[in-house]
Scaffold this active site. Structure first.
Site, PDB file in Angstrom:
ATOM      1  CE  LYS A  76      -7.170   3.400   9.437  1.00 49.24           C
ATOM      2  NZ  LYS A  76      -8.245   2.545   8.899  1.00 49.24           N
ATOM      3  CB  CYS A  91     -13.831  -3.755   2.334  1.00 45.26           C
ATOM      4  SG  CYS A  91     -14.503  -5.396   2.687  1.00 45.26           S
ATOM      5  CB  CYS A 151     -12.023  -1.876   5.225  1.00 42.75           C
ATOM      6  SG  CYS A 151     -10.994  -2.768   6.412  1.00 42.75           S
ATOM      7  NE  ARG A 167      -3.508  -0.189   2.848  1.00 42.50           N
ATOM      8  CZ  ARG A 167      -4.027  -0.637   4.004  1.00 42.50           C
ATOM      9  NH1 ARG A 167      -3.674  -0.085   5.155  1.00 42.50           N
ATOM     10  NH2 ARG A 167      -4.892  -1.621   4.006  1.00 42.50           N
ATOM     11  NE  ARG A 174      -2.000   1.799   9.696  1.00 38.20           N
ATOM     12  CZ  ARG A 174      -2.822   0.752   9.482  1.00 38.20           C
ATOM     13  NH1 ARG A 174      -3.654   0.742   8.461  1.00 38.20           N
ATOM     14  NH2 ARG A 174      -2.810  -0.281  10.299  1.00 38.20           N
ATOM     15  CE  LYS A 186      -5.786  -0.625  11.480  1.00 35.31           C
ATOM     16  NZ  LYS A 186      -6.792  -1.262  10.601  1.00 35.31           N
ATOM     17  CB  CYS A 224     -15.021  -9.002   8.568  1.00 37.76           C
ATOM     18  SG  CYS A 224     -13.744  -7.786   8.889  1.00 37.76           S
ATOM     19  CB  CYS A 227      -9.276  -9.418   3.309  1.00 38.63           C
ATOM     20  SG  CYS A 227      -9.343  -8.909   5.037  1.00 38.63           S
TER      21      CYS A 227
HETATM   22 FE1  SRM Z   1      -8.954  -1.833   6.694  1.00 37.25          FE
HETATM   23  C1  SRM Z   1      -7.610  -4.431   8.359  1.00 37.25           C
HETATM   24  C2  SRM Z   1      -8.248  -3.276   3.769  1.00 37.25           C
HETATM   25  C3  SRM Z   1      -9.629   1.092   5.146  1.00 37.25           C
HETATM   26  C4  SRM Z   1     -10.546  -0.731   9.510  1.00 37.25           C
HETATM   27  N1  SRM Z   1      -8.020  -3.530   6.151  1.00 37.25           N
HETATM   28  C5  SRM Z   1      -7.487  -4.453   7.013  1.00 37.25           C
HETATM   29  C6  SRM Z   1      -6.667  -5.501   6.243  1.00 37.25           C
HETATM   30  C7  SRM Z   1      -5.273  -5.004   6.134  1.00 37.25           C
HETATM   31  C8  SRM Z   1      -6.728  -6.926   6.775  1.00 37.25           C
HETATM   32  C9  SRM Z   1      -5.622  -7.331   7.721  1.00 37.25           C
HETATM   33  O1  SRM Z   1      -5.457  -6.711   8.790  1.00 37.25           O
HETATM   34  O2  SRM Z   1      -4.914  -8.273   7.399  1.00 37.25           O
HETATM   35  C10 SRM Z   1      -7.387  -5.414   4.866  1.00 37.25           C
HETATM   36  C11 SRM Z   1      -6.567  -5.827   3.658  1.00 37.25           C
HETATM   37  C12 SRM Z   1      -7.453  -6.370   2.569  1.00 37.25           C
HETATM   38  C13 SRM Z   1      -6.736  -6.583   1.300  1.00 37.25           C
HETATM   39  O3  SRM Z   1      -6.577  -7.749   0.900  1.00 37.25           O
HETATM   40  O4  SRM Z   1      -6.351  -5.622   0.644  1.00 37.25           O
HETATM   41  C14 SRM Z   1      -7.898  -3.980   4.898  1.00 37.25           C
HETATM   42  N2  SRM Z   1      -8.829  -1.185   4.814  1.00 37.25           N
HETATM   43  C15 SRM Z   1      -8.616  -1.961   3.731  1.00 37.25           C
HETATM   44  C16 SRM Z   1      -8.857  -1.198   2.447  1.00 37.25           C
HETATM   45  C17 SRM Z   1      -7.928  -1.593   1.312  1.00 37.25           C
HETATM   46  C18 SRM Z   1     -10.326  -1.376   2.051  1.00 37.25           C
HETATM   47  C19 SRM Z   1     -10.671  -0.949   0.653  1.00 37.25           C
HETATM   48  O5  SRM Z   1     -11.198  -1.806  -0.070  1.00 37.25           O
HETATM   49  O6  SRM Z   1     -10.482   0.207   0.297  1.00 37.25           O
HETATM   50  C20 SRM Z   1      -8.672   0.248   2.966  1.00 37.25           C
HETATM   51  C21 SRM Z   1      -7.241   0.707   2.901  1.00 37.25           C
HETATM   52  C22 SRM Z   1      -7.107   2.090   3.418  1.00 37.25           C
HETATM   53  C23 SRM Z   1      -5.742   2.700   3.258  1.00 37.25           C
HETATM   54  O7  SRM Z   1      -5.385   3.037   2.128  1.00 37.25           O
HETATM   55  O8  SRM Z   1      -5.057   2.892   4.264  1.00 37.25           O
HETATM   56  C24 SRM Z   1      -9.065   0.072   4.421  1.00 37.25           C
HETATM   57  N3  SRM Z   1      -9.836  -0.088   7.247  1.00 37.25           N
HETATM   58  C25 SRM Z   1     -10.119   0.958   6.417  1.00 37.25           C
HETATM   59  C26 SRM Z   1     -11.035   1.855   7.057  1.00 37.25           C
HETATM   60  C27 SRM Z   1     -11.638   3.098   6.450  1.00 37.25           C
HETATM   61  C28 SRM Z   1     -10.853   4.335   6.761  1.00 37.25           C
HETATM   62  O9  SRM Z   1      -9.793   4.283   7.367  1.00 37.25           O
HETATM   63  O10 SRM Z   1     -11.322   5.409   6.373  1.00 37.25           O
HETATM   64  C29 SRM Z   1     -11.317   1.321   8.297  1.00 37.25           C
HETATM   65  C30 SRM Z   1     -12.330   1.882   9.324  1.00 37.25           C
HETATM   66  C31 SRM Z   1     -11.852   3.083  10.034  1.00 37.25           C
HETATM   67  C32 SRM Z   1     -11.082   2.709  11.246  1.00 37.25           C
HETATM   68  O11 SRM Z   1      -9.873   2.507  11.150  1.00 37.25           O
HETATM   69  O12 SRM Z   1     -11.703   2.573  12.316  1.00 37.25           O
HETATM   70  C33 SRM Z   1     -10.547   0.108   8.413  1.00 37.25           C
HETATM   71  N4  SRM Z   1      -9.014  -2.446   8.618  1.00 37.25           N
HETATM   72  C34 SRM Z   1      -9.786  -1.891   9.609  1.00 37.25           C
HETATM   73  C35 SRM Z   1      -9.685  -2.703  10.789  1.00 37.25           C
HETATM   74  C36 SRM Z   1     -10.394  -2.435  12.145  1.00 37.25           C
HETATM   75  C37 SRM Z   1      -9.629  -1.500  12.993  1.00 37.25           C
HETATM   76  C38 SRM Z   1     -10.214  -1.367  14.362  1.00 37.25           C
HETATM   77  O13 SRM Z   1     -10.081  -0.306  14.953  1.00 37.25           O
HETATM   78  O14 SRM Z   1     -10.772  -2.324  14.882  1.00 37.25           O
HETATM   79  C39 SRM Z   1      -8.840  -3.782  10.456  1.00 37.25           C
HETATM   80  C40 SRM Z   1      -8.421  -4.951  11.384  1.00 37.25           C
HETATM   81  C41 SRM Z   1      -7.370  -4.565  12.359  1.00 37.25           C
HETATM   82  O15 SRM Z   1      -6.784  -3.503  12.331  1.00 37.25           O
HETATM   83  O16 SRM Z   1      -7.142  -5.407  13.236  1.00 37.25           O
HETATM   84  C42 SRM Z   1      -8.451  -3.592   9.087  1.00 37.25           C
HETATM   85 FE1  SF4 Z   2     -11.028  -7.418   5.244  1.00 37.36          FE
HETATM   86 FE2  SF4 Z   2     -12.946  -6.920   6.957  1.00 37.36          FE
HETATM   87 FE3  SF4 Z   2     -11.518  -4.918   6.026  1.00 37.36          FE
HETATM   88 FE4  SF4 Z   2     -13.212  -6.105   4.451  1.00 37.36          FE
HETATM   89  S1  SF4 Z   2     -13.741  -4.966   6.308  1.00 37.36           S
HETATM   90  S2  SF4 Z   2     -11.086  -5.635   3.922  1.00 37.36           S
HETATM   91  S3  SF4 Z   2     -13.144  -8.185   5.133  1.00 37.36           S
HETATM   92  S4  SF4 Z   2     -10.753  -6.532   7.289  1.00 37.36           S
END
Ligand code: SRM
Ligand code: SF4
Length: 550
Positions: free
Chosen positions: A204, A425, A474, A70, A139, A202, A470, A431
């Site tokens: 943001k 997502c 995201c 990324r 991030r 993390k 899930c 993922c």
């Molecule tokens: Fe996310 C984890 C994809 C935006 C909350 N996110 C992941 C992971 C890396 C899975 C992992 O931990 O192994 C996913 C990778 C999937 C893949 O195969 O690419 C993933 N997140 C994404 C993306 C690519 C979704 C998309 O389709 O656009 C976004 C990448 C953003 C970036 O460029 O940095 C993405 N993730 C978000 C957002 C939205 C935002 O930030 O505006 C959130 C919700 C906001 C937040 O952070 O609260 C988000 N991602 C999570 C979480 C839950 C965090 C938490 O506080 O519980 C996880 C899981 C974790 O961190 O344990 C996670």
């Molecule tokens: Fe993976 Fe869940 Fe984030 Fe979708 S919402 S990319 S399933 S961690």
């Protein structure tokens, strides 16, 4: 007791761990367990192809491991030469698909271990890196994408870059491991912000330029809302404690919208947000990673105590928040001009997947052709779309012709409102946390929702629909008008009642539905909305709240 991740961070020698050795091990496509945690701080995730996991296990084969990279791209901006490099790198080292994320940057998937270094070295040649794109650090900093938003856009965009730089970890490990630069003595890398423990989780930051809230500012740990008076940027309302992630069955977890703390002049904004980060470093939960985001720290401390702690660290008081109004979060598709007379075309990229489609919409070919001319830059939006930007008026017809020749204008103009406002997502197949499909499934569900909307003659009012595989959130489903949150393969919780400004969380309406059940409940809801709404100005999200459906 501290979580195991804390030990890995502290013992990592500035995020180096055993990564160099892990890379050289040719017996496996994977890297060592601890290094899987550390590589995130370098902007990468180790993944495996979940579609073939069972088959490979039957044959006693190792999982099909690969890496996702990324980019760190504050404000989501690429020059034409950077786009060309991205295109070539994606083709040479990854699946070839350029994936625009919901945080305004791009990911490449399917990169084999031996291709990581060449990939990062190629990015480095065009001044791109992936440092801190993931991991327990700040991030990618996001910014309202509409360059036409106001004359202050450039100033705000450059502030995002300053924030990103100021909050980078000081370790030079990235340069040493991936770019083969010489090792720097660790004591020269002292990091007053992250120390050797980094953040508990993390972190943001987003900046919104009203009236646009395309960044979903309140879902971030820190949100800045640009305050513009007499055409000039005077400062920011600053909010803290937003986050989406929850865990099914864990009632202690919840999505939260950030609380506005007050107003800060632009000259003091960086120190205010820096100290919010230090408070989270010092007070955040390091035992339970499910409860370690800033939102939980704030709720545990209480907002008054949190603000007092902040004001004592910055040595000044925040002023009362100033007036502003958000009106929309959706992207403005098509051509728009800005204050300087430059033109920008926002094109619809379903779920951010930039590729050449078999049905003739050729995103990659068109973007490459444009990039080769140097007549445009490229910007990403937090709705996973792409802006071909900064086009001189004399080049507008040429760019328009290229976009039309590759069916992109037609695709953007013909897509329904509900499809253009939708976001999913990644989820399967990469993922590791996905319980259900995301981007691979939402397009077909949208086609079925389009039929229902047309049946009730409300196709022009397509609500904001978001899906995640899930509960991690995201695609920010908890502030969608209709959110589908994966619970098991083929099943989703249905969340209803977000607004169009990104200022209200939705609520759980039905649990664990399959597609037939989803379509049945949506049919009934759309029928009720069509009959009982106050008029076209009442959005679906507002209606379900007024009608006490949630
Ligand atoms: Fe996310 C984890 C994809 C935006 C909350 N996110 C992941 C992971 C890396 C899975 C992992 O931990 O192994 C996913 C990778 C999937 C893949 O195969 O690419 C993933 N997140 C994404 C993306 C690519 C979704 C998309 O389709 O656009 C976004 C990448 C953003 C970036 O460029 O940095 C993405 N993730 C978000 C957002 C939205 C935002 O930030 O505006 C959130 C919700 C906001 C937040 O952070 O609260 C988000 N991602 C999570 C979480 C839950 C965090 C938490 O506080 O519980 C996880 C899981 C974790 O961190 O344990 C996670
Ligand atoms: Fe993976 Fe869940 Fe984030 Fe979708 S919402 S990319 S399933 S961690």
């Amino acid at each position: 007791m501290e979580s195991p991740v804390e030990k890995i961070k502290k013992g990592s020698h500035g995020l180096r761990g055993m990564l160099k050795d892990s890379l050289l091990d040719e017996h496996t496509g994977a890297i060592r367990d601890d290094d899987q945690t550390l590589i995130k701080f370098h902007g990468m995730y180790m993944q495996d192809d979940r579609d073939v996991r069972d088959k490979r296990a039957e044959k006693k084969l190792e999982r099909l491991y690969s890496f996702m990279i990324r980019l760190r791209l504050p404000g989501g901006f690429l020059t034409s030469s950077q786009w060309k490099a991205l295109h070539d790198i994606a083709g040479e080292h990854s699946t070839g698909i350029i994936k625009i994320t919901s945080r305004q940057t791009v990911q490449l998937h399917g990169i084999l271990k031996s291709h990581i270094k060449p990939t990062l070295q190629a990015f480095n040649k065009v001044k791109l890196d992936s440092i801190a794109a993931c991991g327990d650090v700040n991030r990618n900093v996001t910014v309202t994408a509409h360059p036409k938003a106001s004359p202050v856009h450039e100033e705000v965009f450059s502030f995002a870059g300053q924030i990103s730089e100021a909050l980078l970890p000081k370790t030079q490990a990235y340069y040493e491991i991936w770019l083969d630069e010489e090792k720097i003595a660790e004591h020269n890398e002292e990091d007053p912000l992250y120390e050797n423990r980094y953040l508990p989780r993390k972190f943001k930051i987003a900046i919104a330029i009203p009236p646009y809230n395309d960044v979903d500012v309140f879902t971030n740990d820190i949100g800045l809302i640009a305050i513009i008076e007499n055409g000039k940027l005077v400062g920011y309302n600053i909010s803290a404690g937003g986050g989406m992630g929850t865990t099914h069955g864990n009632a202690a977890t919840y999505p939260r919208l950030a609380t506005v703390l007050g107003f800060v002049e632009k000259e003091k904004a960086l120190s205010a947000l820096y100290e919010i980060v230090t408070i989270q470093r010092d007070f955040g939960n390091r035992e339970d990673r499910k409860l370690s985001r800033l939102k939980y720290t704030i709720d545990r401390m209480g907002i008054t105590a949190f603000k007092e702690e902040l004001e004592s660290r910055i040595s000044f008081s925040l002023s009362p928040a100033r007036d502003y109004a958000f009106t929309q979060r959706a992207d403005d598709f098509g051509w728009h001009s800005d204050a300087e007379g430059k033109w920008h075309y926002t094109l619809f990229v379903e779920n951010g997947r930039v590729l050449d489609h078999e049905h003739g919409v050729l995103f990659k070919t068109a973007c490459l052709e444009i990039a080769k001319t140097g007549k445009a830059n490229f910007r990403f939006t937090c709705n996973q779309n792409l802006v071909v930007s900064d086009v001189a008026v004399s080049d507008k017809d040429f760019i328009d012709t290229v976009l039309r020749q590759h069916n992109i204008v037609q695709h953007t103009e013909n897509a329904s409102q509900v499809r253009k406002n939708s976001m999913a997502c990644v989820a399967f197949n990469t993922c590791p946390l996905a319980l259900a499909e995301g981007q691979r499934y939402l397009p077909s569900l949208i086609s079925k929702l389009e039929i229902l909307l047309a049946k009730h003659h409300i196709e022009k009012e397509g609500p904001i629909v978001r899906m995640t595989g899930c509960p991690n959130g995201c695609a920010r489903p908890y502030i969608a008008e209709v959110g589908f949150v994966g619970t098991a393969y083929g099943r989703y919780n249905v969340m209803l009642g977000g607004d169009v400004r990104g200022e209200r969380l939705n609520k759980l309406y039905k649990e664990n539905l399959d597609e037939t059940e989803i379509l049945n409940v949506m049919d009934a809801l759309f029928a009720q909305y069509a009959k009982q709404r106050k008029g076209p100005e009442e959005s679906f999200g507002d209606f379900v709240v007024r009608a006490s459906i949630v």
